[in-house]
Design an enzyme around this catalytic site. Structure first.
Site, PDB file in Angstrom:
ATOM      1  N   ASP A  35      42.896  44.931  45.430  1.00 28.78           N
ATOM      2  CA  ASP A  35      43.866  45.722  46.183  1.00 28.78           C
ATOM      3  C   ASP A  35      44.973  44.804  46.721  1.00 28.78           C
ATOM      4  O   ASP A  35      44.688  43.848  47.465  1.00 28.78           O
ATOM      5  CB  ASP A  35      43.153  46.422  47.346  1.00 28.78           C
ATOM      6  N   ASP A  36      46.211  45.078  46.354  1.00 34.31           N
ATOM      7  CA  ASP A  36      47.379  44.327  46.845  1.00 34.31           C
ATOM      8  C   ASP A  36      47.331  42.843  46.485  1.00 34.31           C
ATOM      9  O   ASP A  36      47.887  42.008  47.207  1.00 34.31           O
ATOM     10  CB  ASP A  36      47.509  44.464  48.370  1.00 34.31           C
ATOM     11  N   CYS A  75      49.095  52.390  45.906  1.00 28.56           N
ATOM     12  CA  CYS A  75      47.662  52.535  45.718  1.00 28.56           C
ATOM     13  C   CYS A  75      47.165  53.803  45.005  1.00 28.56           C
ATOM     14  O   CYS A  75      46.623  53.731  43.907  1.00 28.56           O
ATOM     15  CB  CYS A  75      47.022  52.450  47.098  1.00 28.56           C
ATOM     16  N   LYS A 129      36.704  51.151  47.374  1.00 30.70           N
ATOM     17  CA  LYS A 129      37.810  52.003  47.832  1.00 30.70           C
ATOM     18  C   LYS A 129      38.163  53.052  46.781  1.00 30.70           C
ATOM     19  O   LYS A 129      38.495  52.722  45.652  1.00 30.70           O
ATOM     20  CB  LYS A 129      39.017  51.113  48.132  1.00 30.70           C
ATOM     21  N   SER A 156      42.275  53.355  52.260  1.00 27.92           N
ATOM     22  CA  SER A 156      42.575  52.030  52.793  1.00 27.92           C
ATOM     23  C   SER A 156      42.036  51.894  54.214  1.00 27.92           C
ATOM     24  O   SER A 156      42.131  52.829  55.020  1.00 27.92           O
ATOM     25  CB  SER A 156      44.090  51.786  52.800  1.00 27.92           C
ATOM     26  N   ASN A 286      48.412  47.048  42.429  1.00 30.75           N
ATOM     27  CA  ASN A 286      49.871  46.947  42.517  1.00 30.75           C
ATOM     28  C   ASN A 286      50.223  45.551  42.979  1.00 30.75           C
ATOM     29  O   ASN A 286      49.340  44.704  43.179  1.00 30.75           O
ATOM     30  CB  ASN A 286      50.463  47.993  43.467  1.00 30.75           C
ATOM     31  N   LYS A 306      55.139  45.035  46.256  1.00 25.62           N
ATOM     32  CA  LYS A 306      54.561  46.372  46.356  1.00 25.62           C
ATOM     33  C   LYS A 306      55.612  47.409  46.747  1.00 25.62           C
ATOM     34  O   LYS A 306      56.474  47.164  47.572  1.00 25.62           O
ATOM     35  CB  LYS A 306      53.436  46.349  47.396  1.00 25.62           C
TER      36      LYS A 306
END
Length: 527
Positions: A35-36, A75, A129, A156, A286, A306
């Protein structure tokens, strides 16, 4: 043996050939979804102070992608794209992302990877998630989308109050949303813990992932494990063994714990005897959240991050690993997370859904070292709108920007003013044009006159694609309701503060086995 028996055997042989391998030889599938995590965040992609030895090991034995794209710059739509093989505007996961009060979610008429592989006898499990909706009575949770079991936080972890992010009681370094209930940890459709303990969450996730692998290996059942990390989304968090463990601060500690989880999964695959029959795919949802500056990720040499349709928003790290099936190395071929679904479906001999798919089979890249079946990619902004449609188009190495726009996740103080949210949507006619092979940072706009034929070809591709695009009803725009917010004590008061249920920290014992912070001991080493 009589003629009838012979005929039956012949039929079964033909059926097996036409419909793929028998169940015993079907490969296991593991998707590890960060994530990220940006293009420049991992050691293997050049970051000088990140500590990711297990991902480095995975890369050394696998195929590293340098031109791999998330299906969206944020996301929820990126996750929809991965699981359905379709741009999220088709499934209605737009604009932006789903929140705890969203009454919408991934529509049940969308076919997920889990639903596809189940037709071939797979056990399907998700850890981590979700972020594709909860809905009334959990209608959109993974167990209603093809997964046999689910353990995780459904969105999140900044979408709820957060106080303790680092062991033992260090605060979170970002502002979390105080308007929603505490973050719940779901087991299928039941809440195990609320608020979730972030300092033991990874141990809990790892324990479930390892259990899934061992259980299915013992049973001889092919399995699909979709492990979607909370890391390294803000607020970063880390357990005892990873607090202050890296030179890169809170983001580095969070990333190091993600890397440990990867190593635990890989060790379990090996110890369970199934590593050589498992396709492992790692990537990120992302680009990096640059608004968090030193506590955010890094896009490397790419522009912005992002939320934007510049390369930093959607070009992400990706590694494919399968011993003796995928040759170790590096590829510059074009691919994306939407390609996972058709690749997996064809690999296991499953039938593709009868819908417009945007993904292509990656098998030529993975197993034959050949060119990608993909030569185009379309970029939709964080808040897509049919009025504006596609913001940018990639065709081979060329990328044309029809619109550009900054976004809050790329930081209001970004040194590049194009990335800032103050950079309003701008129409470009003729489009900005970049050669990404020569200029991945999108610095040098090419002369429209010299490249007129390329621009005409891209315009033709764009017009053809948009003429067939059917936008799904927006699930994000559906009315919100506190009635769908997860709460472990239904109808309690005062809401939402009353939504608290605690459990013994049974997962902390796993972390106690780590010993000290010697990262050599935290690295997966194949025997």
């Amino acid at each position: 043996m009589n003629l009838l028996s012979v005929a039956i055997l012949v039929f079964l042989s033909i059926f097996t050939v036409c419909h793929g391998k028998d169940k015993a030889s079907l490969p296991n599938i593991v998707i590890l979804f960060a994530d990220d995590v940006g293009y420049g965040d991992l050691e293997v992609y050049g970051h000088p102070t990140s500590s990711t030895p297990n991902l480095t090991k995975l890369a050394e034995g696998g195929l590293v992608f340098t031109q791999f794209y998330a299906g969206a710059p944020v996301c929820s739509p990126s996750r929809a794209a991965l699981l359905t093989g379709r741009y999220a505007v088709r499934s209605g996961i737009y604009p932006g992302v789903l929140v705890p009060t969203s009454t919408g979610g991934l529509p049940h008429n969308e076919t997920t990877i889990a639903e596809i592989v189940k037709t071939r006898g797979y056990s399907t499990s998700m850890v981590g998630k979700w972020h594709l909706g909860v809905g009334e009575n959990g209608t959109y949770l993974p167990t209603n989308q093809g997964f046999d079991e689910y353990l995780g936080v459904p969105y999140s972890h900044d979408m709820c109050p957060c106080y303790n992010c680092f062991y033992p009681n260090d605060p979170c370094w970002n502002t979390c949303d105080l308007n929603y209930t505490y973050c719940p940890l779901f087991n299928n459709t039941d809440i195990l813990e609320q608020p979730v303990n972030l300092t033991t969450l990874d141990a809990t996730y790892v324990q479930r992932a390892k259990s899934v692998i061992q259980r299915n290996a013992n049973a001889g059942t092919p399995f699909f494990l979709y492990y979607a990390f909370q890391h390294a989304h803000h607020p970063q968090f880390a357990s005892k063994e990873f607090r202050n463990a890296t030179a890169r601060g809170t983001f580095g500690d969070s990333l190091a714990e993600l890397d440990w989880c990867v190593g635990q999964v890989m060790e379990q695959l090996e110890s369970s005897g199934v590593l050589d029959n498992t396709l492992v795919l790692f990537t990120s949802d992302n680009g990096p959240s640059l608004r968090n500056e030193n506590r955010g990720g890094n896009a490397g040499l790419l522009k912005c991050g992002k939320g934007t349709t510049y390369e930093g928003g959607q070009r992400v790290p990706a590694i494919a690993y399968w011993p003796q099936r995928i040759a170790p190395g590096r590829t510059t071929e074009l691919a994306g997370n939407m390609d996972f679904l058709p690749t997996i479906a064809n690999l296991v001999g499953a039938t593709l859904p009868s819908v417009a798919l945007d993904g292509v089979d990656m098998a030529p890249i993975l197993f034959e070292g050949k060119k990608s079946a993909r030569d185009t990619f379309f970029y939709y902004f964080t808040e897509p709108n049919p009025k504006y449609g596609i913001y940018a188009v990639r065709y081979n190495q060329y990328k044309a920007h029809y619109y550009t726009q900054g976004q809050q996740n790329s930081d209001e103080f970004n040194h590049d003013k194009d990335c800032r949210p103050s950079a309003n949507r701008t129409l470009h006619d003729p489009p900005l044009l970049y050669d990404l092979d020569l200029d991945p940072s999108e610095n040098y706009n090419l002369s429209s006159k010299e490249y007129s034929q390329i621009l005409a070809k891209i315009q033709e591709i764009k017009s053809q694609f948009e003429s067939t695009m059917v936008w799904g009803e927006s699930q994000v725009k559906k009315p919100t309701s506190t009635a769908v917010e997860p709460c472990c004590k239904k109808d309690c008061t005062p809401f939402p503060d009353c939504c608290q249920c605690h459990r013994p920290s049974w997962s902390s014992s796993i972390l106690s086995t780590l010993g000290n912070k010697d990262f050599a001991k935290l690295r997966w080493t194949r025997n």
